[in-house]
Motif scaffolding. Sequence first.
Motif, PDB file in Angstrom:
ATOM      1  N   ALA A 141      55.792  92.288  41.738  1.00 36.14           N
ATOM      2  CA  ALA A 141      57.072  92.797  42.247  1.00 36.14           C
ATOM      3  C   ALA A 141      56.865  93.748  43.416  1.00 36.14           C
ATOM      4  O   ALA A 141      57.597  93.690  44.420  1.00 36.14           O
ATOM      5  CB  ALA A 141      57.823  93.502  41.118  1.00 36.14           C
ATOM      6  N   ALA A 144      55.895  91.803  46.572  1.00 34.99           N
ATOM      7  CA  ALA A 144      57.066  91.174  47.186  1.00 34.99           C
ATOM      8  C   ALA A 144      57.918  92.209  47.905  1.00 34.99           C
ATOM      9  O   ALA A 144      58.428  91.954  49.007  1.00 34.99           O
ATOM     10  CB  ALA A 144      57.888  90.458  46.120  1.00 34.99           C
ATOM     11  N   ARG A 145      58.047  93.386  47.323  1.00 33.74           N
ATOM     12  CA  ARG A 145      58.883  94.430  47.945  1.00 33.74           C
ATOM     13  C   ARG A 145      58.248  94.919  49.244  1.00 33.74           C
ATOM     14  O   ARG A 145      58.930  95.057  50.273  1.00 33.74           O
ATOM     15  CB  ARG A 145      59.055  95.592  46.967  1.00 33.74           C
ATOM     16  CG  ARG A 145      59.873  96.752  47.529  1.00 33.74           C
ATOM     17  CD  ARG A 145      61.298  96.313  47.817  1.00 33.74           C
ATOM     18  NE  ARG A 145      62.059  97.382  48.422  1.00 33.74           N
ATOM     19  CZ  ARG A 145      62.728  98.312  47.736  1.00 33.74           C
ATOM     20  NH1 ARG A 145      62.698  98.294  46.417  1.00 33.74           N
ATOM     21  NH2 ARG A 145      63.414  99.235  48.355  1.00 33.74           N
ATOM     22  N   HIS A 150      64.044  93.467  49.865  1.00 31.63           N
ATOM     23  CA  HIS A 150      65.052  92.714  49.114  1.00 31.63           C
ATOM     24  C   HIS A 150      65.738  91.652  49.960  1.00 31.63           C
ATOM     25  O   HIS A 150      66.283  90.684  49.432  1.00 31.63           O
ATOM     26  CB  HIS A 150      66.104  93.671  48.548  1.00 31.63           C
ATOM     27  CG  HIS A 150      65.604  94.469  47.377  1.00 31.63           C
ATOM     28  ND1 HIS A 150      65.108  93.892  46.234  1.00 31.63           N
ATOM     29  CD2 HIS A 150      65.506  95.812  47.205  1.00 31.63           C
ATOM     30  CE1 HIS A 150      64.751  94.835  45.382  1.00 31.63           C
ATOM     31  NE2 HIS A 150      64.966  96.016  45.947  1.00 31.63           N
ATOM     32  N   PRO A 155      60.893  88.021  47.786  1.00 34.14           N
ATOM     33  CA  PRO A 155      61.364  87.865  46.410  1.00 34.14           C
ATOM     34  C   PRO A 155      61.509  86.403  45.987  1.00 34.14           C
ATOM     35  O   PRO A 155      61.259  86.057  44.828  1.00 34.14           O
ATOM     36  CB  PRO A 155      62.720  88.580  46.410  1.00 34.14           C
ATOM     37  CG  PRO A 155      62.629  89.560  47.531  1.00 34.14           C
ATOM     38  CD  PRO A 155      61.806  88.875  48.574  1.00 34.14           C
ATOM     39  N   ALA A 158      58.102  85.188  45.174  1.00 38.59           N
ATOM     40  CA  ALA A 158      57.673  85.738  43.884  1.00 38.59           C
ATOM     41  C   ALA A 158      58.311  84.971  42.729  1.00 38.59           C
ATOM     42  O   ALA A 158      57.633  84.641  41.736  1.00 38.59           O
ATOM     43  CB  ALA A 158      58.025  87.219  43.808  1.00 38.59           C
ATOM     44  N   ARG A 159      59.594  84.664  42.835  1.00 36.45           N
ATOM     45  CA  ARG A 159      60.255  83.879  41.782  1.00 36.45           C
ATOM     46  C   ARG A 159      59.672  82.474  41.705  1.00 36.45           C
ATOM     47  O   ARG A 159      59.474  81.937  40.605  1.00 36.45           O
ATOM     48  CB  ARG A 159      61.756  83.810  42.061  1.00 36.45           C
ATOM     49  CG  ARG A 159      62.507  85.102  41.846  1.00 36.45           C
ATOM     50  CD  ARG A 159      63.962  84.948  42.254  1.00 36.45           C
ATOM     51  NE  ARG A 159      64.597  83.847  41.541  1.00 36.45           N
ATOM     52  CZ  ARG A 159      65.700  83.231  41.931  1.00 36.45           C
ATOM     53  NH1 ARG A 159      66.283  83.602  43.079  1.00 36.45           N
ATOM     54  NH2 ARG A 159      66.222  82.245  41.228  1.00 36.45           N
TER      55      ARG A 159
END
Length: 487
Positions: A141, A144-145, A150, A155, A158-159
Amino acid sequence: MSRESRAGAIQDALFIEAIALIEQAGPLEDAQAMRTAAAAAADSGSRIAARARELGQRVGLQHTLQRARGVAPWVALGLVALVVTAGLSLAGTVVGDRRINVMVALVSLLGAHGVTLALWVVGLALPAGAFRFSFGGLWLALTARVAGGHTGQAPVLARAATRLLARARLLPWALGFVSHAIWTFSFAVVLASLLFALAFRNYTLSWESTILEPAFFVRAVQALGALPALFGFPVPDANAVLAATPAGSTMPGAGQRAWALWLTGCIVCYGLLPRALLALLCAGVWRLRRARMTPDTTEPAYRKLVTRFDAMAPARVTDADPGAPPAQAPRGLQRNEVTDARLAIAFELPGDWAWPPIQWEAMGFVTSRVDGSAAQRRAVLDQLAHARPHCVLVACAASASPDRGTARFLRDVAALSGECRVWLVAAGDGVADATGVLRWRTWLADTGLGGLQASERLADVIPEKPMGPTGPTPHANERPYGRGPAA
């Protein structure tokens, strides 16, 4: 499979999954990407991967992934520093006074590690989402940040990675490897700091309690020291344990060394070694299962893309007879056997296509239409046998797939006329697709009908009347043939 090709396959799967997640909010405009992918690969899987790469370049997936790879090691080092700082601060081995409560130090250094390790083991039987709260999930997380924030594509990547890992049953092992590696480096740093501090500063190690009996500490020290003793670490005996109280400040240096090495051995055996071995285990499972990180071909979005690519493929000649001997070119009627008649036949054109073109009737054409039934074919052939035309134009849909029935009909027409020509009609008001025209010409040559003149241009195949008193009939102006009200 080489390391580079394996990494490329995983990256393609990641892009396919990410594009699928992006398109859940609405399909992307992919006409150019579909054409590029169809031209670049032969099978559906490679085409879908090429499409994902093309769209990923447009939305910034490649750039985001490259940036994430650059920041990921630094995020991991930051987590290592966090764990080390917390452990050293709680244990008081660097800051604070020089009196160390060995039990408090042991719990401080191994407590969080033991809890998270137990949760990881239990999590192997829990849903994949439980690992979002591990160091591995936190690392993913944060990466990704930092890489995209955002509002970027990080993100989404990452998903997509989480979904691929979960589908391959690799999520606890991949995130577990990150978590165990962070703990391993943390314990290595803690041990190095602890040994440095114990080697060059004078600490007094002791235990104390308000409610626990001294016998409890004797049993605890002996039980915890059993495993380190196998690696050569000393275990304080009962007398040394009872003497290691705040009042036992007169304990000799040998006793203090035994306590220090016992504490070090416990951190090595219960902290460093389990994490290092589990990191190796996770790496081994990753190597065994990473080939499973592939897109889910059962998902509707994937099947829809396969269908779209199949629809883009050129139609193939159906009903072929590869075992038949090469056919001989048909022989038409001689010049003295034909009349001035000219015929135009629509052969199996779609029912909503207008036939005949109106201007042909004024040019002396006799028009017919064959929809495919045996009776209609026989009626047209009987008409040809009676008229003995000097030339026949057969209009066929360029997008259709010719078969043996088409070949038999063209042979019969050529045998009952002086010359047979084929007009390859385009759908709509456009020009016939070059692929369809090439397919028809190849098929005509393969079936022994290569002598028939075939073209998508009407002016190239329209038959002329023989020379008469008023001269030859001029060509009709070339006019695209398209859909219209059926005549």
